[in-house]
Every structure is written in structure tokens, then in C-alpha cells.
Design a protein around this motif. Sequence first.
Motif, PDB file in Angstrom:
ATOM      1  N   LEU A 149      56.063  11.849  20.456  1.00  0.00           N
ATOM      2  CA  LEU A 149      57.222  12.321  19.696  1.00  0.00           C
ATOM      3  C   LEU A 149      57.325  13.827  19.891  1.00  0.00           C
ATOM      4  CD1 LEU A 149      59.498  11.965  17.584  1.00  0.00           C
ATOM      5  CD2 LEU A 149      57.776  12.402  15.823  1.00  0.00           C
ATOM      6  N   LEU A 150      58.500  14.293  20.325  1.00  0.00           N
ATOM      7  CA  LEU A 150      58.708  15.738  20.475  1.00  0.00           C
ATOM      8  C   LEU A 150      59.281  16.279  19.183  1.00  0.00           C
ATOM      9  CD1 LEU A 150      59.937  15.182  24.010  1.00  0.00           C
ATOM     10  CD2 LEU A 150      58.058  16.727  23.454  1.00  0.00           C
ATOM     11  N   SER A 151      58.571  17.215  18.577  1.00  0.00           N
ATOM     12  CA  SER A 151      59.056  17.793  17.327  1.00  0.00           C
ATOM     13  C   SER A 151      58.426  19.161  17.138  1.00  0.00           C
ATOM     14  CB  SER A 151      58.700  16.885  16.134  1.00  0.00           C
ATOM     15  OG  SER A 151      57.437  17.214  15.613  1.00  0.00           O
ATOM     16  N   ALA A 152      59.055  19.979  16.318  1.00  0.00           N
ATOM     17  CA  ALA A 152      58.520  21.323  16.059  1.00  0.00           C
ATOM     18  C   ALA A 152      57.214  21.249  15.272  1.00  0.00           C
ATOM     19  CB  ALA A 152      59.549  22.153  15.309  1.00  0.00           C
ATOM     20  N   GLN A 153      56.903  20.088  14.715  1.00  0.00           N
ATOM     21  CA  GLN A 153      55.683  19.942  13.908  1.00  0.00           C
ATOM     22  C   GLN A 153      54.493  19.444  14.737  1.00  0.00           C
ATOM     23  OE1 GLN A 153      58.751  18.482  12.727  1.00  0.00           O
ATOM     24  NE2 GLN A 153      58.996  20.489  11.798  1.00  0.00           N
ATOM     25  N   GLU A 157      52.120  13.837  18.880  1.00  0.00           N
ATOM     26  CA  GLU A 157      53.342  14.550  18.518  1.00  0.00           C
ATOM     27  C   GLU A 157      53.198  15.942  19.108  1.00  0.00           C
ATOM     28  OE1 GLU A 157      54.229  14.084  14.390  1.00  0.00           O
ATOM     29  OE2 GLU A 157      55.832  15.588  14.404  1.00  0.00           O
ATOM     30  N   LEU A 158      54.144  16.347  19.952  1.00  0.00           N
ATOM     31  CA  LEU A 158      53.993  17.609  20.679  1.00  0.00           C
ATOM     32  C   LEU A 158      55.175  18.544  20.428  1.00  0.00           C
ATOM     33  CD1 LEU A 158      52.747  16.356  24.186  1.00  0.00           C
ATOM     34  CD2 LEU A 158      51.365  17.334  22.332  1.00  0.00           C
ATOM     35  N   SER A 159      54.849  19.835  20.367  1.00  0.00           N
ATOM     36  CA  SER A 159      55.851  20.891  20.250  1.00  0.00           C
ATOM     37  C   SER A 159      55.716  21.797  21.466  1.00  0.00           C
ATOM     38  CB  SER A 159      55.592  21.696  18.975  1.00  0.00           C
ATOM     39  OG  SER A 159      56.283  22.933  19.027  1.00  0.00           O
ATOM     40  N   ILE A 160      56.824  22.284  21.987  1.00  0.00           N
ATOM     41  CA  ILE A 160      56.724  23.179  23.150  1.00  0.00           C
ATOM     42  C   ILE A 160      56.600  24.637  22.741  1.00  0.00           C
ATOM     43  CG2 ILE A 160      57.882  21.638  24.777  1.00  0.00           C
ATOM     44  CD1 ILE A 160      60.352  23.557  24.438  1.00  0.00           C
ATOM     45  N   GLY A 161      56.652  24.950  21.455  1.00  0.00           N
ATOM     46  CA  GLY A 161      56.490  26.348  21.052  1.00  0.00           C
ATOM     47  C   GLY A 161      56.845  26.529  19.594  1.00  0.00           C
ATOM     48  N   ASP A 162      56.520  27.703  19.095  1.00  0.00           N
ATOM     49  CA  ASP A 162      56.721  27.960  17.672  1.00  0.00           C
ATOM     50  C   ASP A 162      58.141  28.428  17.391  1.00  0.00           C
ATOM     51  OD1 ASP A 162      54.152  27.205  17.293  1.00  0.00           O
ATOM     52  OD2 ASP A 162      53.349  29.231  17.080  1.00  0.00           O
ATOM     53  N   TYR A 163      59.076  27.554  17.647  1.00  0.00           N
ATOM     54  CA  TYR A 163      60.476  27.798  17.315  1.00  0.00           C
ATOM     55  C   TYR A 163      61.107  26.425  17.142  1.00  0.00           C
ATOM     56  CZ  TYR A 163      59.953  27.371  22.332  1.00  0.00           C
ATOM     57  OH  TYR A 163      59.544  26.974  23.573  1.00  0.00           O
ATOM     58  N   VAL A 164      62.256  26.401  16.459  1.00  0.00           N
ATOM     59  CA  VAL A 164      62.885  25.109  16.179  1.00  0.00           C
ATOM     60  C   VAL A 164      64.110  24.935  17.063  1.00  0.00           C
ATOM     61  CG1 VAL A 164      63.883  23.631  14.409  1.00  0.00           C
ATOM     62  CG2 VAL A 164      62.050  25.217  13.804  1.00  0.00           C
ATOM     63  N   LEU A 165      64.081  23.891  17.878  1.00  0.00           N
ATOM     64  CA  LEU A 165      65.224  23.550  18.724  1.00  0.00           C
ATOM     65  C   LEU A 165      66.135  22.611  17.940  1.00  0.00           C
ATOM     66  CD1 LEU A 165      63.145  22.691  21.906  1.00  0.00           C
ATOM     67  CD2 LEU A 165      64.556  24.728  21.593  1.00  0.00           C
ATOM     68  N   SER A 166      67.351  22.413  18.445  1.00  0.00           N
ATOM     69  CA  SER A 166      68.239  21.496  17.736  1.00  0.00           C
ATOM     70  C   SER A 166      67.868  20.038  18.008  1.00  0.00           C
ATOM     71  CB  SER A 166      69.693  21.768  18.119  1.00  0.00           C
ATOM     72  OG  SER A 166      69.838  21.708  19.514  1.00  0.00           O
ATOM     73  N   GLY A 167      66.957  19.837  18.944  1.00  0.00           N
ATOM     74  CA  GLY A 167      66.499  18.482  19.201  1.00  0.00           C
ATOM     75  C   GLY A 167      65.400  18.472  20.238  1.00  0.00           C
ATOM     76  N   GLY A 168      64.824  17.297  20.483  1.00  0.00           N
ATOM     77  CA  GLY A 168      63.682  17.211  21.385  1.00  0.00           C
ATOM     78  C   GLY A 168      64.049  17.089  22.867  1.00  0.00           C
ATOM     79  N   GLU A 169      65.357  17.041  23.191  1.00  0.00           N
ATOM     80  CA  GLU A 169      65.752  16.784  24.580  1.00  0.00           C
ATOM     81  C   GLU A 169      65.275  17.885  25.535  1.00  0.00           C
ATOM     82  OE1 GLU A 169      67.616  16.090  22.009  1.00  0.00           O
ATOM     83  OE2 GLU A 169      68.033  13.959  22.240  1.00  0.00           O
ATOM     84  N   LEU A 170      65.530  19.139  25.158  1.00  0.00           N
ATOM     85  CA  LEU A 170      65.074  20.237  26.028  1.00  0.00           C
ATOM     86  C   LEU A 170      63.558  20.208  26.157  1.00  0.00           C
ATOM     87  CD1 LEU A 170      67.227  23.356  25.116  1.00  0.00           C
ATOM     88  CD2 LEU A 170      66.838  22.432  27.400  1.00  0.00           C
ATOM     89  N   ALA A 171      62.898  19.930  25.055  1.00  0.00           N
ATOM     90  CA  ALA A 171      61.429  19.875  25.076  1.00  0.00           C
ATOM     91  C   ALA A 171      60.954  18.764  26.018  1.00  0.00           C
ATOM     92  CB  ALA A 171      60.888  19.653  23.664  1.00  0.00           C
ATOM     93  N   ALA A 172      61.646  17.614  25.983  1.00  0.00           N
ATOM     94  CA  ALA A 172      61.274  16.497  26.861  1.00  0.00           C
ATOM     95  C   ALA A 172      61.452  16.896  28.322  1.00  0.00           C
ATOM     96  CB  ALA A 172      62.118  15.267  26.541  1.00  0.00           C
TER      97      ALA A 172
HETATM   98  N1  ADE Z   1      62.316  19.746  18.406  1.00  0.00           N
HETATM   99  C1  ADE Z   1      62.698  20.821  17.683  1.00  0.00           C
HETATM  100  N2  ADE Z   1      61.926  21.880  17.950  1.00  0.00           N
HETATM  101  C2  ADE Z   1      61.004  21.473  18.878  1.00  0.00           C
HETATM  102  C3  ADE Z   1      59.926  22.106  19.547  1.00  0.00           C
HETATM  103  N3  ADE Z   1      59.616  23.393  19.295  1.00  0.00           N
HETATM  104  N4  ADE Z   1      59.209  21.390  20.404  1.00  0.00           N
HETATM  105  C4  ADE Z   1      59.496  20.086  20.631  1.00  0.00           C
HETATM  106  N5  ADE Z   1      60.502  19.435  20.041  1.00  0.00           N
HETATM  107  C5  ADE Z   1      61.254  20.121  19.150  1.00  0.00           C
END
Ligand code: ADE
Length: 304
Positions: free
Chosen positions: A102-106, A146-161
Amino acid sequence: MRFDILTIFPDFFGGPDLGIFGHGVVSRALRTGIATAHTHDLRAFTHDRHRTVDDRPFGGGEGMVLKPQPIFEALESLALTPKPTRDTLRAADSPVKETVILLSAQGKRFTQATARRLATLDRVVLICGRYEGVDERVSQLFCDEELSIGDYVLSGGELAAAILLDATVRLLPGVLGHADSSRYESFGEADATLNAEISENCHPSRSGGPASSGSDESSPQSPPRSTNAAAGLLDYPHYTRPAEFLGVPIPEPLGNGDHLAIRRWRRHAALAKTLANRPDLLPNADLTDDDREFLASLGYNLPT
Ligand code: ADE
């Protein structure tokens, strides 16, 4: 290697022209079949007229939360060596090396080490979060990580994926022209031979004499590898022609053909760049005595 991407924006990843993956080495890997990427529209797994994928959060608050049911059904459709929940869906002895992310900021931080681990798998399933979040039971029941690509919040996980896929695919055998290209770049593996060579030649007394000038790959007099920064450091700066640009010349050692001097300059430049841009990496970097001396000459003393 197969990627399955669960998203409410499948168009983000493009159609037959590969969209965001339609360039450079990733495009080549997908066109040649070294990797495949399959998008799955979460709305196709809804059952109401409005194809609803989100709902209000229990307990109140801002925003909407992605519902677990469409994600569950999308995962079921992938036949991940059984499924419904992780335990019942997947056979423990499955021969397929796969992971559901799961891609998420958390999430835990995605790093080069994560990319290297993922590049050893057969299949990676990426669930792109959206809105205020994803129902926590998705992570709890279906995801391995559950993975995050960095300490910022994107509008969704697509860019992270897309970033995770890019960083992973370029590590697959046959994708980069030269196998060493990804080994010795920023966050790459340590090049112990190289560091030993530089130390020995800078401090002959430490090894009992100057290094030999053989002609094998690892000899100090053989041409330096194109990239030879070592583990835990940023890559060194690169230059190409012209030798002088807008009055700025290339660093002197790079033009004079002395391979040992080039290696030494590159190592020092990598250290200086890391000190300038990512000093947080230095305490965990794989450093030689020569590296420490050089850093000390720049006014940086590592804790002993
Ligand atoms: N979705 C929102 N923020 C994200 C992040 N930093 N990494 C991965 N998915 C995210």
C-alpha cells in the motif's frame, strides 16, 4: 517481473504507449518484457450506479476514505495464490515471490535498499491510496507492507507507485547497459576494492608499499568504472565535453588520464557532495581512514 497497480486513475499510467512509463530504460524494459505493468481500475470492482470507491470517515472529520471492498475484489481478481485475506488468500508455500504494497504517506520509507529487495521478486502489487486515506483494514488484511516515498503528502499513491516501479525496474538484470551502472551510484553498494586501492596508494606505509600497476579491472592504473561512488554516499559529480563551459573548467584530475588520481578525486568529490547535501548519511556510510581524514580537512569530524 510483473507489477499490478490498483488505482482509481488507470489513465495516469497510460495505455498502449505506456504513458508515464513510455520513456528511457523503463519503457525498454516494458517493451521487451523484462517487466510488465498491469493497471486495474478500482471502479470496475464497485456495484452501485455511481461506481463509488470512497465514503465518509467513521468518527467524523475532513475528507473521504477509500472503501475496502473494491480493493478486496480487485485483489481477488488477481488470484494471488489464493486470497481473500492475506492468510487465506495466499498459500504459505507459494512458489511465486510476491508482495502487496500500500502506498501511503504513513508507510515505511521507500529506499534504494527497498528497490533492490523488490527487484528480486516475481510480482509486486501496488495499491494507490487516495483521498484522506484508505480504510485501515486494507493494510491490516491484504498488504505485506506500507511504503511512503518521502516525508510529504501527495494527492495520491499513483506518482509514488510510478517512482517505486522506475527505481525497481532499472535494477532488473538486462535493463541497464552495464551491470555496474546501478551498483556504484548514489546509495549503491560499497566498492571495497576501490576504497582499499585509494587508501593504499595515498598511504603506502599502511599496506607496506605502493600498489602494483597491474592491468586488471581493479588495478589502480586501469580505467575507472563509469560510476564508483560507494555505499551510503551520494554519487560524485559528472562532467562531459566541453572541458571548459562558460569559463568553468572540468576538475583538473579528470582530464589528465591518471586513473588513480581520477578515482581519488571522485571519492573525495562524493564525500564533499554528501557533506554539503546529505550530512545525515555520513555516520552510516562505509568510510575508510582516508575518507575520514578528507572529511576532517573539510572541518567535519565523525563521531568515533
Ligand atoms: N500518498 C500520499 N503521500 C504519499 C507518499 N509520501 N508516499 C507514498 N504514497 C503517498
